[in-house]
Design a protein around this motif. Sequence first.
Motif: not given
Length: 212
Positions: A92-117
């Motif tokens: 739960g603490i980690a989730a709150k901290l991840i929430g402060r990095h929303r742009r980085e998370e979306v960016k990482a997911l988009k990279v994954l979507a492009r690479s498939g890896t």
Amino acid sequence: MTDLPCRPSPRAGVPHGAAEDDDASLIVASLDEPERFAELFDRHAPAIHRYIARRLGRDAADDVTAETFLTAFRIRSRYDASRTSARPWLHGIAAKLIGRHRREEVKALKVLARSGTDPVAQTWTENADDRVAAQAASPALAKALTRLSQGDRNVLLLFAWADFTYQEVAEALDIPVGTVRSRLNRARRKLRGVLGEHRSLVEAPAPEGGTV
């Protein structure tokens, strides 16, 4: 304030449940003996690090993991000692901290979507679920996850990637179990609409302690 007596980066340590003391006992003991908190770090840091890396990428995982345990150490006096496992609390603490990095998370997911890896999923050696890991590496799933709200994504990924029950998700996010159910159902509906044949994750059976 006393600094967190933990290592600079996660390492393999005492498996969860292998030590004589449960998590609550360690946290209570650490109030008088701060060095005992390092045992909690050793027990849970590898899993927390993997979960954060899945969501934010490896570059951010070290810092956010360290911040998760530093935050936990600072607020440990508030821990509910009736909960023998600190796993939901730490996630739960980690989730709150991840929430402060929303742009980085979306960016990482988009990279994954492009690479498939997903190199993080591929290197899991503890409690790996090959089915979930393979789906996590699906470009279609990664793209779909970017379209979820932060709250819905937190619930879905704690369920799918941390293997939490409904009750554990509720404890981690400090929300009612009913809210967990509604958010998970909403996320599944949204994913069904875009995944087509990749349905086994969204159709996964409910975890122990909850039903859809």
